[in-house]
Design an enzyme around this catalytic site. Structure first.
Site, PDB file in Angstrom:
ATOM      1  N   CYS A   1       0.967  -1.186  -0.178  1.00  0.00           N
ATOM      2  CA  CYS A   1       0.215  -0.054   0.138  1.00  0.00           C
ATOM      3  C   CYS A   1       0.833   1.395   0.012  1.00  0.00           C
ATOM      4  O   CYS A   1       0.647   2.196  -0.773  1.00  0.00           O
ATOM      5  CB  CYS A   1      -0.957   0.025   0.937  1.00  0.00           C
TER       6      CYS A   1
ATOM      7  N   HIS B   1      -2.560   1.105   6.968  1.00  0.00           N
ATOM      8  CA  HIS B   1      -3.182   0.953   5.650  1.00  0.00           C
ATOM      9  C   HIS B   1      -3.179   2.377   5.111  1.00  0.00           C
ATOM     10  O   HIS B   1      -3.946   3.305   5.480  1.00  0.00           O
ATOM     11  CB  HIS B   1      -4.297   0.428   5.485  1.00  0.00           C
TER      12      HIS B   1
ATOM     13  N   HIS C   1      -6.109   1.486  -4.116  1.00  0.00           N
ATOM     14  CA  HIS C   1      -4.834   1.219  -3.105  1.00  0.00           C
ATOM     15  C   HIS C   1      -4.492  -0.433  -3.540  1.00  0.00           C
ATOM     16  O   HIS C   1      -5.252  -1.064  -4.243  1.00  0.00           O
ATOM     17  CB  HIS C   1      -5.409   1.149  -1.749  1.00  0.00           C
TER      18      HIS C   1
END
Length: 474
Positions: free
Chosen positions: A386, A436, A448
């Protein structure tokens, strides 16, 4: 991926499972694998096994003497004929009869939907043809473990529908019925879906309502199941974020890979090439911009040194002129070091190169949807996690971000979740810490690098509870 034991248990012991057959397709030659057959939900097959278990498996258990309760003896009746006693040597069945009986018993305990489901059991893929003959045109491919709905049968071939492909496959290349049911745990991926009406569902760190909350997820979102117990599913929310949700507020759905048509395979190859080309072009543009900046800086420094040298030369002797020349070289060297230092300093700040708007960055990021997730990776085409994905996208526009979602949450400036703009970074917690990061692209969506199953994808920005957002551009 889903573990064989508990997915099979879901199919055998009555867990409500929804199998969806969605469409997809593939391209063509018998013999080479395409690495981009993506998993997608298969629509069209709804399977609830609770009633099926009551009707069929209970009977099967009774026949086998497994967990069954003996039926009560019938009440005595006047003038009843005595029951016939079994013979000492029961009649022996032939081997063929025994095998046939076993196969029949297996098929009787297979859910109806599995009787109409075929799973590719070849080592690579099987071609889907327009007609039931090996000379017929190839319409797509069904890769190993991918599934198709069987809608007909003819001369050793079955007519199938999978994704956007409709055609024929040799029957012996598919697992059907009990064999397909046995393979469901190996090739199927189970997902937990939050029940409709559940606004937010807590994801707990342990299988207890007393444990800490890892994050919260909204209704009708789905997450891969890593395991299950009596009352809980263990799920993967995204990379590095796992936890438990209560079964009573969710339900399970199983999905398989689907067929890919020739047109879709070509389109996927084209998207991959375009992503690679986009990355190459942006890197070339960035290098050119830096080169122009360096040249401009060097030219300015050289001009300044030359002017100083000429002034000194007009009032000095030739020896002094030589000394001035030496001084000029020293000045250029110093200027070069200064320019290098300035360039390094610039790369560690968060200033975009010309044209690096938030929308341009977000649009660029979307070019890599479908590329793989790789833990610790930073490649937009070959795989990133990510923060590596966000870092690499912004790097193409002259921004230097750290390779850590927690560290990135301190970059730029804070922005309200109600005032998001394309290019903004949205962060999510894993318990008490940031775990994240995603990039907002507009329309309530983010792009993402999610996890190994889904790769780089687009989701609703609140597919889980956002923690905060930061603006890097502007």
């Amino acid at each position: 991926m889903v573990k064989t034991r508990w997915v099979r248990n879901a199919a055998v012991f009555g867990t409500a499972v929804t199998l969806s057959l969605a469409s997809v397709s593939l391209p063509v030659n018998e013999g080479s694998a395409a690495s981009f057959c993506q998993e997608t939900e298969m629509a069209g097959l709804s399977l609830s096994l609770d009633k099926f278990y009551t009707v069929n498996y209970a009977n099967a258990d009774s026949l086998n003497g497994v967990g069954s309760t003996p039926a009560p003896a019938p009440a005595a009746a006047d003038n009843a004929e005595p029951a016939a006693l079994p013979t000492a040597e029961p009649e022996k069945k032939t081997e063929e009869e025994s095998e046939g009986s076993e196969e029949k018993r297996k098929e009787e305990t297979v859910a109806k939907q599995f009787r109409d489901l075929g799973i590719s059991k070849v080592s690579d893929y099987v071609n889907i043809r327009k007609k039931p003959t090996t000379e017929s045109k190839i319409l797509g491919k069904l890769y190993r473990g991918s599934a198709a709905k069987i809608v007909g049968e003819k001369n050793g071939w079955v007519k199938i529908e999978s994704g956007s492909v409709k055609g024929y496959i040799r029957k012996d290349l598919l697992a059907i019925g009990s064999e397909a049911q046995d393979l469901a745990g190996k090739f199927g991926t189970a997902f937990a879906l939050v029940n409709k009406g559940v606004i937010t569902l807590n994801v707990r760190s342990k299988k207890s309502t007393e444990s800490s909350i890892v994050t919260q997820i909204p209704e009708e979102e789905k997450f891969e199941i890593l395991g299950e117990s009596d009352n809980w599913y263990k799920i993967s929310v995204d990379d590095g974020t796992k936890g438990y949700i209560a079964k009573q507020f969710s339900h399970m759905r199983v999905r398989f890979k689907k067929a890919i048509s020739i047109a879709e395979e070509k389109a996927e190859l084209r998207r991959k090439r375009e992503a690679e080309e986009a990355e190459r072009q942006r890197l070339a543009e960035l290098a050119a911009e830096r080169e122009r900046a360096n040249n401009a800086s060097s030219s300015s420094s050289s001009s300044s040194s030359s002017s100083s040298s000429n002034s000194s030369s007009s009032s000095s002797s030739s020896n002094h002129s030589s000394s001035s020349s030496s001084s000029n070289r020293s000045s250029n060297s110093s200027s070069s070091r200064s320019s290098s230092s300035s360039s390094n300093s610039s790369s560690s700040t968060y200033h975009a190169t010309p044209g690096g708007s938030g929308s341009a960055i977000a649009n660029y990021a979307c070019k890599f949807v479908g590329r793989p997730y790789v833990y610790g990776g930073t490649s937009l085409t070959n795989g990133a996690d990510c923060s590596g994905f966000v870092m690499s996208v912004y790097a193409q526009f002259g921004y230097s971000l750290p390779h850590s979602s927690a560290a990135q949450s301190g970059c730029g400036r804070s922005v309200s979740l109600s005032n998001l703009q394309p290019g903004d970074l949205v962060f999510y917690r894993n318990g008490s810490r940031i775990g994240h990061v995603a990039m907002y692209i507009g329309g309530g969506r983010v792009v993402h690098a999610s996890n190994e199953t889904d790769g780089i994808k687009i989701s609703s920005y609140n597919y889980r509870q956002p923690a905060c957002a930061r603006r890097i551009v502007g």
